[in-house]
Write a protein that holds these residues in place. Structure first.
Motif, PDB file in Angstrom:
ATOM      1  N   ALA A  44     -47.183   1.712  -9.588  1.00  0.00           N
ATOM      2  CA  ALA A  44     -48.468   1.974 -10.259  1.00  0.00           C
ATOM      3  C   ALA A  44     -48.563   1.159 -11.550  1.00  0.00           C
ATOM      4  CB  ALA A  44     -48.630   3.467 -10.542  1.00  0.00           C
ATOM      5  N   GLU A  63     -41.012   0.597 -20.318  1.00  0.00           N
ATOM      6  CA  GLU A  63     -40.270   1.165 -19.188  1.00  0.00           C
ATOM      7  C   GLU A  63     -38.974   1.760 -19.731  1.00  0.00           C
ATOM      8  OE1 GLU A  63     -40.305   1.821 -15.724  1.00  0.00           O
ATOM      9  OE2 GLU A  63     -38.342   2.579 -16.360  1.00  0.00           O
ATOM     10  N   ALA A  97     -39.264   4.042  -8.607  1.00  0.00           N
ATOM     11  CA  ALA A  97     -38.452   4.809  -7.673  1.00  0.00           C
ATOM     12  C   ALA A  97     -38.250   4.087  -6.341  1.00  0.00           C
ATOM     13  CB  ALA A  97     -39.085   6.169  -7.438  1.00  0.00           C
ATOM     14  N   LYS A 104     -40.867   0.455   2.791  1.00  0.00           N
ATOM     15  CA  LYS A 104     -42.014   0.610   3.691  1.00  0.00           C
ATOM     16  C   LYS A 104     -43.245   0.530   2.808  1.00  0.00           C
ATOM     17  CE  LYS A 104     -40.407   4.603   5.554  1.00  0.00           C
ATOM     18  NZ  LYS A 104     -38.951   4.543   5.656  1.00  0.00           N
TER      19      LYS A 104
HETATM   20  C1  LIG Z   1     -34.774   6.148  -2.540  1.00  0.00           C
HETATM   21  C2  LIG Z   1     -36.306   6.148  -2.365  1.00  0.00           C
HETATM   22  C3  LIG Z   1     -36.863   5.587  -1.229  1.00  0.00           C
HETATM   23  C4  LIG Z   1     -38.262   5.517  -1.076  1.00  0.00           C
HETATM   24  N1  LIG Z   1     -38.763   4.858   0.001  1.00  0.00           N
HETATM   25  C5  LIG Z   1     -40.089   4.623   0.076  1.00  0.00           C
HETATM   26  C6  LIG Z   1     -40.628   3.769   1.095  1.00  0.00           C
HETATM   27  O1  LIG Z   1     -39.900   3.182   1.892  1.00  0.00           O
HETATM   28  N2  LIG Z   1     -41.985   3.602   1.140  1.00  0.00           N
HETATM   29  C7  LIG Z   1     -42.825   4.220   0.242  1.00  0.00           C
HETATM   30  O2  LIG Z   1     -44.035   4.016   0.309  1.00  0.00           O
HETATM   31  N3  LIG Z   1     -42.327   5.028  -0.732  1.00  0.00           N
HETATM   32  C8  LIG Z   1     -41.012   5.220  -0.846  1.00  0.00           C
HETATM   33  N4  LIG Z   1     -40.511   6.004  -1.860  1.00  0.00           N
HETATM   34  C9  LIG Z   1     -41.479   6.615  -2.779  1.00  0.00           C
HETATM   35  C10 LIG Z   1     -41.975   5.580  -3.784  1.00  0.00           C
HETATM   36  O3  LIG Z   1     -40.872   4.993  -4.407  1.00  0.00           O
HETATM   37  C11 LIG Z   1     -42.898   6.222  -4.798  1.00  0.00           C
HETATM   38  O4  LIG Z   1     -44.006   6.757  -4.140  1.00  0.00           O
HETATM   39  C12 LIG Z   1     -43.367   5.196  -5.825  1.00  0.00           C
HETATM   40  O5  LIG Z   1     -42.278   4.579  -6.459  1.00  0.00           O
HETATM   41  C13 LIG Z   1     -44.276   5.843  -6.862  1.00  0.00           C
HETATM   42  O6  LIG Z   1     -44.726   4.840  -7.747  1.00  0.00           O
HETATM   43  P1  LIG Z   1     -45.128   5.158  -9.239  1.00  0.00           P
HETATM   44  O7  LIG Z   1     -45.371   3.851  -9.896  1.00  0.00           O
HETATM   45  O8  LIG Z   1     -46.193   6.172  -9.230  1.00  0.00           O
HETATM   46  O9  LIG Z   1     -43.855   5.876  -9.907  1.00  0.00           O
HETATM   47  P2  LIG Z   1     -42.335   5.438 -10.027  1.00  0.00           P
HETATM   48  O10 LIG Z   1     -41.961   4.443  -9.018  1.00  0.00           O
HETATM   49  O11 LIG Z   1     -41.555   6.700 -10.113  1.00  0.00           O
HETATM   50  O12 LIG Z   1     -42.268   4.688 -11.435  1.00  0.00           O
HETATM   51  C14 LIG Z   1     -42.400   5.352 -12.652  1.00  0.00           C
HETATM   52  C15 LIG Z   1     -41.692   4.541 -13.713  1.00  0.00           C
HETATM   53  O13 LIG Z   1     -42.052   5.069 -14.975  1.00  0.00           O
HETATM   54  C16 LIG Z   1     -40.919   5.074 -15.803  1.00  0.00           C
HETATM   55  N5  LIG Z   1     -41.164   6.097 -16.838  1.00  0.00           N
HETATM   56  C17 LIG Z   1     -41.233   7.448 -16.667  1.00  0.00           C
HETATM   57  N6  LIG Z   1     -41.500   8.053 -17.833  1.00  0.00           N
HETATM   58  C18 LIG Z   1     -41.622   7.076 -18.752  1.00  0.00           C
HETATM   59  C19 LIG Z   1     -41.885   7.088 -20.136  1.00  0.00           C
HETATM   60  N7  LIG Z   1     -42.115   8.221 -20.794  1.00  0.00           N
HETATM   61  N8  LIG Z   1     -41.904   5.907 -20.802  1.00  0.00           N
HETATM   62  C20 LIG Z   1     -41.661   4.726 -20.148  1.00  0.00           C
HETATM   63  N9  LIG Z   1     -41.390   4.667 -18.820  1.00  0.00           N
HETATM   64  C21 LIG Z   1     -41.399   5.821 -18.132  1.00  0.00           C
HETATM   65  C22 LIG Z   1     -39.754   5.383 -14.878  1.00  0.00           C
HETATM   66  O14 LIG Z   1     -38.550   4.934 -15.420  1.00  0.00           O
HETATM   67  C23 LIG Z   1     -40.169   4.634 -13.611  1.00  0.00           C
HETATM   68  O15 LIG Z   1     -39.614   3.338 -13.558  1.00  0.00           O
HETATM   69  C24 LIG Z   1     -39.114   6.101  -2.043  1.00  0.00           C
HETATM   70  C25 LIG Z   1     -38.555   6.715  -3.172  1.00  0.00           C
HETATM   71  C26 LIG Z   1     -37.172   6.737  -3.344  1.00  0.00           C
HETATM   72  C27 LIG Z   1     -36.585   7.401  -4.577  1.00  0.00           C
END
Ligand SMILES: Cc1cc2nc3c(=O)[nH]c(=O)nc-3n(C[C@H](O)[C@H](O)[C@H](O)COP(=O)(O)OP(=O)(O)OC[C@H]3O[C@@H](n4cnc5c(N)ncnc54)[C@H](O)[C@@H]3O)c2cc1C
Length: 340
Positions: A44, A63, A97, A104
């Motif tokens: 995101a 980050e 994450a 995928k």
């Molecule tokens: C092992 C694993 C396998 C997965 N496999 C898949 C897959 O194959 N396909 C799929 O679609 N989804 C998969 N997922 C789910 C997918 O990773 C998540 O849906 C996705 O990463 C969410 O994206 P996001 O950007 O919302 O949050 P996140 O990826 O969680 O990123 C949030 C980021 O914000 C940072 N952060 C948090 N709080 C703060 C703060 N206060 N200040 C600064 N930085 C901060 C964190 O360190 C993190 O890097 C998997 C998840 C895991 C853990």
């Protein structure tokens, strides 16, 4: 394409794919006094920063975790030796994450920009097949290169990415954001904050709640991950070696509805040819997930088997779901001998 259309074009389910034009970007007309801030560098936050940078807004990304190379070492040490780092792990760090994942490319939305984003992914190292495959996957090996290339492009376009930089508070005046606090000691003035903090930033949710950011408890799923020999899945799905059909490791999905309780149990995020990985982001709790390399050739299949839970199970306060997760993660940790 022309040859294929000549052969198959008369079939009603066959047509040429024409990507939709992404909607035009709408620019504001009041200059920003400060650079926009992006909180978190997962999918995101990365895409928010990428498009802001592309359009000339020079975002600053904060980050809390580390860059992907440092982070990969921390994660390897955790998996091998059980040494856990609360700010550099499978959930926190460059790429978010999903960096250690099956890769995928799952999204539950249809958006006119998806094709454009996929093309950028290919430019940054994803296999070209993601542009046409029904269930595209990249694998953790390629993802790690891709996230770094995206970061470099954001910087090239005038953005800034700071690692080991957690946003610990928001400064709000008259209901408007005027700044953020980084690592408890630095103030950055801004009037725009995009939050992409993901699923596991429990301390950040608490902070946001304390600062009256609107939040709602929402349902999620909880369960276990199971592993099987990939050959068993291949045999049951295809009856023969997948490679003899030109296919990769087989997938499956499973759904069971229990009439008595009204709950449904189902497989989620099935990982062919991958491995189960320890994915904790907090000391004293066990969380697992699945990942694979692009080749999906580990010989082992795994899948989450989960049930939906909602406010009826854990309460209506926005942070009740977090307490519920924590309770089960801690129980799993104790059951596993109270060490990683
Ligand atoms: C092992 C694993 C396998 C997965 N496999 C898949 C897959 O194959 N396909 C799929 O679609 N989804 C998969 N997922 C789910 C997918 O990773 C998540 O849906 C996705 O990463 C969410 O994206 P996001 O950007 O919302 O949050 P996140 O990826 O969680 O990123 C949030 C980021 O914000 C940072 N952060 C948090 N709080 C703060 C703060 N206060 N200040 C600064 N930085 C901060 C964190 O360190 C993190 O890097 C998997 C998840 C895991 C853990």
């Amino acid at each position: 394409e022309a040859q294929i259309m000549k052969k198959l074009g008369k079939q009603k389910d066959v047509s040429v794919f024409t990507p939709e034009d992404p909607e035009p970007i709408v620019y504001g007309n009041v200059p920003l006094a400060h650079r926009p801030v992006v909180m978190g560098f997962g999918p995101a936050g990365m895409l928010a920063a990428f498009y802001l940078a592309r359009e000339g807004y020079r975002p600053i990304v904060f980050e809390r975790g580390q860059d992907v190379d440092t982070r990969s070492q921390d994660v390897e040490t955790f998996w091998k030796e059980g040494v856990f780092k609360p700010e550099s792990n499978v959930q926190f760090g460059e790429g978010g994450a999903g960096t250690f994942s099956d890769g995928k490319l799952t999204t539950r939305v249809t958006h006119p920009r998806l094709h454009e984003i996929s093309k950028y992914f290919v430019e940054f190292g994803a296999p070209e097949e993601i542009l046409y495959k029904h269930k595209p996957h990249v694998g953790t090996d390629k993802l790690r290169t891709m996230v770094k290339a995206m970061r470099e492009r954001i910087i090239e376009w005038g953005g800034e990415v700071r690692f080991g930089a957690k946003i610990t508070d928001l400064f709000i005046e008259n209901d408007h954001i005027v700044g953020v606090e980084v690592n408890d000691n630095e103030r950055i003035d801004t009037t725009v904050v995009l939050s992409g903090v993901g699923h596991s930033a429990r301390d950040t949710y608490e902070m946001l709640h304390k600062r009256n950011v609107e939040m709602t408890a929402k349902p999620f799923a909880i369960g276990v991950r199971i592993e099987h020999d990939q050959a068993v899945i291949d045999e049951s799905q295809y009856g023969v070696e997948p490679s003899s059909l030109g296919l990769g490791a087989a997938e499956y999905s499973l759904v069971y509805h229990d009439k008595e309780t009204g709950r449904t149990a189902y497989s989620f995020c099935m990982c062919p040819g991958g491995q189960v990985v320890a994915s904790a982001s907090e000391n004293g709790g066990v969380v697992v997930n699945g990942m694979s390399l692009y080749a999906r050739d580990s010989g082992v299949a795994n899948s989450a088997i989960v049930v939906n839970v909602g406010p009826d199970d854990f309460g209506n306060h926005p942070l009740d779901g977090v307490a519920f997760q924590r309770e089960w993660e801690r129980k799993a940790y104790e059951l596993g001998g109270s060490n990683f």
